[in-house]
Design an enzyme around this catalytic site. Structure first.
Site, PDB file in Angstrom:
ATOM      1  CB  SER A 130     -19.830  17.226 -15.760  1.00 43.28           C
ATOM      2  OG  SER A 130     -19.915  16.625 -17.083  1.00 43.28           O
ATOM      3  CE1 TYR A 156     -15.277  13.891 -13.462  1.00 40.54           C
ATOM      4  CE2 TYR A 156     -16.973  13.446 -15.212  1.00 40.54           C
ATOM      5  CZ  TYR A 156     -16.063  14.320 -14.625  1.00 40.54           C
ATOM      6  OH  TYR A 156     -16.068  15.445 -14.937  1.00 40.54           O
ATOM      7  CE  LYS A 160     -16.867  17.106 -11.810  1.00 39.98           C
ATOM      8  NZ  LYS A 160     -16.080  17.937 -11.247  1.00 39.98           N
TER       9      LYS A 160
END
Lengths: 356, 356
Positions: A130, A156, A160
């Site tokens: 992302s 979160y 990534k």
């Protein structure tokens, strides 16, 4: 070729499964189904729809990536050519409240996956990353070699970032690996057919799902945090992308791995390369839905930056990929999905049960 | 108070266990023993020595942090007040060759530890980090709020960086946690008594262990990479610290957690705050050993920076800690340990077996 798709029942994964089938790949999907609607037999509804739409079969196994034994069984029983790794917990807010859950599920799950890939010599992997890995960088257009990691604001995003680093180290340690990380900008839209889309279960934290909530009357107005940014209309500008364009990017990355070989580790931005302001997105959603969206302007939040867009030039060059859908089409397709499936997948199942 | 020490049989952990016992704490040590010498009954030799030196008992359990069930048993059977977390794979070179092993052992092991801590409400943790998290930053004196993560050159360093981030997120999600990360500079030395020290099994990649190898005649000369750096004698300058000072820093951090409470998440540099050049360390080791160390100068390596030292001002202020040993004493103690234990711990065991 035979592809393993982790999280293939979810929003992005399901769109990719559809594209893979239409490109005549054999597809096995694994998912723990924690965020996926199923029928009374435990079959994921998204895959059932894809099967009837394409008239092709998907091989589905309920497997949690944290369950190493079950994961190994999957690899033992099939010969995969590549893995497309979408499985991930993805709620920013929840990740702040329950960081350990996110670090376990996303990090340990992915370490299990890559370990089993290594053991069974399936060394072709595409990973869904992302633009959140850039943190709150405010370059004009973020490029793949810009600094990442610093100022990531939630677990979160950290998962990534950490997984990119881990995959890079794994690829560096063994030349047989081909790993491509795709850094998506903000996903919008649904398959133009309206058969699959985002089946949002929790409170949305992105702009378009919030607008949908307003359109559905679940919340009375859209809250906009700040109209005093240094942009042409004062609201934040972000890079949005159609989910089908993201699915296609995965197929392009897959082709690169298959055709080029020995690519090692590569990263590509997958975005439009241009931004839209909050008010532009609101306008486009009003046009697509035919409904007026009431707004409430609030002070802007600490840490929000005015402009975040990523440069997809490298993906255009190496993956031979570019976007096919613009903002209007993203909004059209998300509205189409919502109108056809006001309660997501589950409703259809209820109807099936009633009529079946 | 009852302290759990992970990796308490190892180089730093054992020195900390000794200090904890001398401060009248009850100590339980867990270790998977992968890098620790044991007697024929499987008891770690470092702890046996500590027990006979202090005339106190250490509660030892062989537990691998990757074995969640065994780890839980330990917490079920004891009431710990705090955890000092030293367990870690630590070879930079091996971490590049086998990154997955490092990510599993260090990351997943630590996630297991913190999960079990949470479950059994033991929310006081001290974590052994490293100045390696600063990457190749070249500030005059690295401070705790300097950028980290960028340019870390190996998976070992990444695991320290990632764990700091994870622990920070965990502490942020629940105000009951007290977590202190201590970023050590380069450790040298051994307990002044010579009863415990570094029992190096693999090829050393740090300066002082390499010098020891030369002194022992295992390699003919010390290779110095670069004497053309912009330092007073042309060789790299680094921050070194005595292992007993590091052990004491852990006790100071423990006292802060016990006395202050509600500290959340804190980070402290644990170093001398001044650097020594490679040639200064060589000279000090020559003085301590009475032996001449042959040198071979090679071109300097890509990525090596001239100066890396960390500022321990914050630790002095908040932890009431400062170094007690200088470079000469570090060298004296490492030579003393080597002379008394030319083959590390194992030799003693062989002798015990012979005479026992």
């Amino acid at each position: 070729m035979h592809m393993l798709v982790t999280g293939g029942t979810g929003y992005i994964g399901s769109h990719c499964v559809l594209e893979l089938l239409q490109s005549n790949h054999t597809v096995t999907v694994i998912s723990n189904l924690v965020n996926s609607a199923t029928d009374y037999k435990g079959q994921p509804l998204s895959l059932k729809r894809i099967e009837s739409f394409t008239n092709k079969k998907v091989n589905f196994k309920k497997v949690d990536l944290l369950d190493l034994q079950e994961l190994e069984k999957t690899f033992k029983s099939e010969n995969f050519d590549a893995v497309l790794h979408f499985a991930s917990l993805k709620s920013v807010g929840e990740s702040c409240r329950e960081p350990l859950k996110y670090y376990y599920s996303n990090i340990v799950g992915s370490l299990n996956l890559i370990s089993v890939c290594k053991k069974y010599n399936v060394k072709n992997l595409i990973f869904s990353s992302s633009v959140t890995v850039y943190g709150t960088s405010t370059h004009c257009l973020l490029k793949e070699d810009d600094a990442i990691g610093e100022k990531i604001t939630n677990p979160y995003g950290q998962t990534k970032y950490m997984l990119e680093k881990m995959f890079k180290d794994v690829a560096k340690s063994d030349k047989d690996w081909n790993i491509i990380c795709l850094r998506y900008s903000i996903l919008v839209g649904a398959h133009p057919s309206g058969i699959i889309g985002e089946d949002q279960k929790c409170v949305p934290n992105n702009l378009v799902p919030n607008i949908i909530h307003v359109i559905k009357g679940k919340i009375p107005y859209l809250t906009i945090f700040g109209n005093d940014f240094n942009t042409f209309d004062g609201t934040c500008v972000r890079d949005y992308i159609h989910v089908t364009d993201v699915a296609r990017a995965n197929l392009c990355a897959l082709n690169r791995i298959i055709e080029e070989k020995n690519i090692g580790f590569e990263i590509y931005n997958i975005g439009m390369g241009k931004g839209y302001s909050v008010l532009e997105v609101v306008k486009a959603m009003e046009n697509a839905s035919g409904k007026k969206i009431p707004l409430k302007i609030m002070p802007h939040r600490v840490g929000d930056v005015e402009y975040l867009c990523c440069d997809p030039t490298l993906a255009a060059k190496n993956l031979k990929w570019s976007t096919q859908f613009n903002l209007e089409e993203m909004c059209r397709d998300v509205i189409n999905w919502q109108q056809k499936n006001p309660h997501g997948y589950v409703n259809e199942d209820h109807e099936n049960l009633k009529t079946g």
